[in-house]
Design a protein around this motif. Structure first.
Motif, PDB file in Angstrom:
ATOM      1  N   UNK A  85       0.833  -1.207   0.000  1.00  8.92           N
ATOM      2  CA  UNK A  85       0.000   0.000   0.000  1.00  8.92           C
ATOM      3  C   UNK A  85       0.866   1.255   0.000  1.00  8.92           C
ATOM      4  N   UNK A  86       1.931   1.244   0.792  1.00 10.96           N
ATOM      5  CA  UNK A  86       2.851   2.384   0.807  1.00 10.96           C
ATOM      6  C   UNK A  86       3.460   2.586  -0.574  1.00 10.96           C
ATOM      7  N   UNK A  87       3.921   1.475  -1.153  1.00  9.34           N
ATOM      8  CA  UNK A  87       4.538   1.567  -2.481  1.00  9.34           C
ATOM      9  C   UNK A  87       3.550   2.120  -3.501  1.00  9.34           C
ATOM     10  N   UNK A  88       2.300   1.671  -3.447  1.00 10.52           N
ATOM     11  CA  UNK A  88       1.291   2.145  -4.400  1.00 10.52           C
ATOM     12  C   UNK A  88       1.046   3.638  -4.229  1.00 10.52           C
ATOM     13  N   UNK A  89       1.027   4.118  -2.999  1.00 11.49           N
ATOM     14  CA  UNK A  89       0.806   5.541  -2.739  1.00 11.49           C
ATOM     15  C   UNK A  89       1.961   6.383  -3.295  1.00 11.49           C
ATOM     16  N   UNK A  90       3.189   5.905  -3.106  1.00  6.77           N
ATOM     17  CA  UNK A  90       4.352   6.637  -3.620  1.00  6.77           C
ATOM     18  C   UNK A  90       4.369   6.628  -5.152  1.00  6.77           C
ATOM     19  N   UNK A  91       4.081   5.478  -5.735  1.00  4.06           N
ATOM     20  CA  UNK A  91       4.083   5.380  -7.198  1.00  4.06           C
ATOM     21  C   UNK A  91       3.003   6.280  -7.810  1.00  4.06           C
ATOM     22  N   UNK A  92       1.865   6.399  -7.122  1.00  2.74           N
ATOM     23  CA  UNK A  92       0.781   7.228  -7.645  1.00  2.74           C
ATOM     24  C   UNK A  92       1.219   8.680  -7.786  1.00  2.74           C
ATOM     25  N   UNK A  93       2.232   9.081  -7.023  1.00  4.55           N
ATOM     26  CA  UNK A  93       2.752  10.450  -7.111  1.00  4.55           C
ATOM     27  C   UNK A  93       4.058  10.511  -7.896  1.00  4.55           C
ATOM     28  N   UNK A  94       4.360   9.413  -8.615  1.00  3.37           N
ATOM     29  CA  UNK A  94       5.509   9.441  -9.516  1.00  3.37           C
ATOM     30  C   UNK A  94       6.834   9.111  -8.872  1.00  3.37           C
ATOM     31  N   UNK A  95       6.822   8.488  -7.714  1.00  2.47           N
ATOM     32  CA  UNK A  95       8.064   8.107  -7.046  1.00  2.47           C
ATOM     33  C   UNK A  95       8.362   6.644  -7.365  1.00  2.47           C
TER      34      UNK A  95
END
Length: 451
Positions: free
Chosen positions: A372-382
């Motif tokens: 979930x953390x990874x998905x949140x970061x990826x959603x913002x282009x990280x």
């Protein structure tokens, strides 16, 4: 399975090397598009008879044949892999002329295949990046001026990552041919073949070749060597050639046309790219088939690598019998350039993976929380990846360090924290807002000695 052995001449970069190659390609593509060149891509194969038009390339062409083809069947339309991008582009122009607006400005970045002996900077499979301007029946000389300046802009941008400076060496077929005919030599191609060997065999042997193969007298041979010695970074070269020709009584309209063109190019180059474009009258390679300007580009300090970008003007790039399509262009040997950047340790990538963050896994039962953390970061282009195992945090940090990932994310009962493993600084972080510094967000290509 037996350990595979590498195939000579077919380079495969490690991830860091691929990042360098991709950066070079991105800079070239961006520069070409800034100058209004549209991208095309052509098929990898062409009819064999078209690939063999020049004759001298026949030993280099890879021929295609189905593995299960009937050995007794006659292949009426044999195909081969293209060995450069000029032949397919000429065919593309003829097939699509009714849909193109001329002058047509094209760039093309593709792999080509050439069956030659691999050596430093020479490969059997390699990437080229070409630009061309092609006209219908006519093409202005200003396009011959513009093409090398586009390449000068591209390499100026590449200087930022540690690519050495370049010199774009230019000559003009009309200057050489007009001079040769002015001193009484009619076999211009023989003159060009001899002068092209200057760097390899020296002036004395070239003079003898001019006598033996071009029918020159010793005085005519010396005049050709005097012309080949002319070199300069501005239009002053024109007066030096003109003085040489006048002293020999060799002036004529063809020579004067060539000198006017060369002077125009050098004046504009001195203004827009001082010191980069150099008139070098010994550049002869390609002048036997180019009809105007010819260009060769060398890396300063790495001249032994040979030309990394070459080209010129064709008055008949393509023709259908009714119309003729003249063109002028340059081809960057991307693989040759990148191979020297890597083998010479001239540039490096700041890391070999795209990931900026590794999300640590507390235990396998909580892997979903890490995802979930990874998905949140990826959603913002990280760019983010999740640790492969729920090992001790120290081992997960070691894993990130080995991969070059700068940040490790921890989810704790007290909240989320992120650690810069280079400095050891660990701070609280909000997965909905935290972003690494711009310099760490993506891998960058930098000079090898950059901190």
């Amino acid at each position: 399975m037996a350990r595979p052995r590498p195939l000579s001449g077919f380079p495969e970069w490690l991830p860091e090397g691929r990042l360098v190659e991709r950066h070079v390609l991105d800079v070239l593509r961006r520069t070409f598009e800034l100058h209004g060149f549209a991208e095309i891509e052509t098929r990898a194969v062409e009819p064999l008879d078209q690939l063999l038009r020049k004759g001298e390339t026949s030993k280099e062409v890879y021929v295609l044949r189905r593995l299960q083809a009937d050995p007794d069947a006659v292949d009426k339309d044999p195909l081969g892999l293209h060995f450069d991008l000029t032949v397919p582009f000429a065919r593309y122009v003829l097939e699509n002329a009714g849909h193109l607006h001329f002058p047509f400005r094209r760039y093309q970045i593709q792999k080509v295949w050439r069956g030659e002996r691999p050596q430093d900077g020479r490969f059997r499979e390699f990437t080229q990046a070409d630009i061309d301007v092609v006209g219908a029946d006519t093409l202005g000389y200003h396009d011959e001026v513009e093409i090398p300046l586009v390449i000068a802009d591209a390499f100026a941008a590449l200087r930022e990552i540690g690519v050495p400076p370049v010199q774009i060496l230019v000559n003009n077929r009309r200057v050489v041919e007009g001079f040769a005919r002015g001193i009484g030599l009619e076999d211009v191609d023989a003159v060009l073949r001899a002068v092209d060997k200057l760097d390899k065999i020296g002036p004395a042997k070239v003079a003898q070749l001019l006598v033996d193969e071009a029918g020159a007298s010793p005085q005519q041979a010396q005049a050709c060597l005097d012309l080949a010695a002319v070199r300069g970074q501005d239009e002053s070269v024109v007066e030096r050639v003109r003085e040489l020709a006048e002293g020999l009584g060799a002036t004529n309209d063809l020579l004067e046309t060539g000198l006017t063109e060369l002077g125009t190019l050098m004046a504009e180059a001195a203004r827009r790219a001082p010191g980069v474009v150099v008139a070098d009258l010994k550049i002869a390679r390609g002048l036997d088939y180019y009809t105007g300007s010819v260009y060769e580009t060398v890396l300063v300090g790495h001249e032994g690598l040979g030309s990394i970008c070459s080209g010129g003007r064709y008055d008949t790039l393509a023709t259908d019998g009714a119309r003729t399509y003249p063109g002028v262009g340059l081809s960057v040997g991307v693989t040759r350039l990148v191979s020297r950047l890597l083998s010479g340790g001239l540039v490096r990538a700041t890391r070999s993976v795209p990931s900026a963050v590794l999300v640590a896994v507390t235990d396998e039962e909580h892997r979903g929380q890490a995802l979930e953390v990874a998905a949140a970061l990826r959603a913002r282009g990280v760019p983010t990846e999740v640790a492969p195992t729920a090992a001790r945090f120290g081992k997960q940090i070691q894993h990130a360090d080995r991969r070059g990932i700068p940040y490790v994310w921890f989810s704790t009962p007290d909240g989320d924290e992120v650690k810069d493993i280079r400095s050891g600084v660990q701070v609280s972080a909000d997965r909905a807002a935290w972003t690494p510094p711009e310099a760490d967000l993506h891998p960058r290509v930098v000079p090898a000695d950059a901190g």
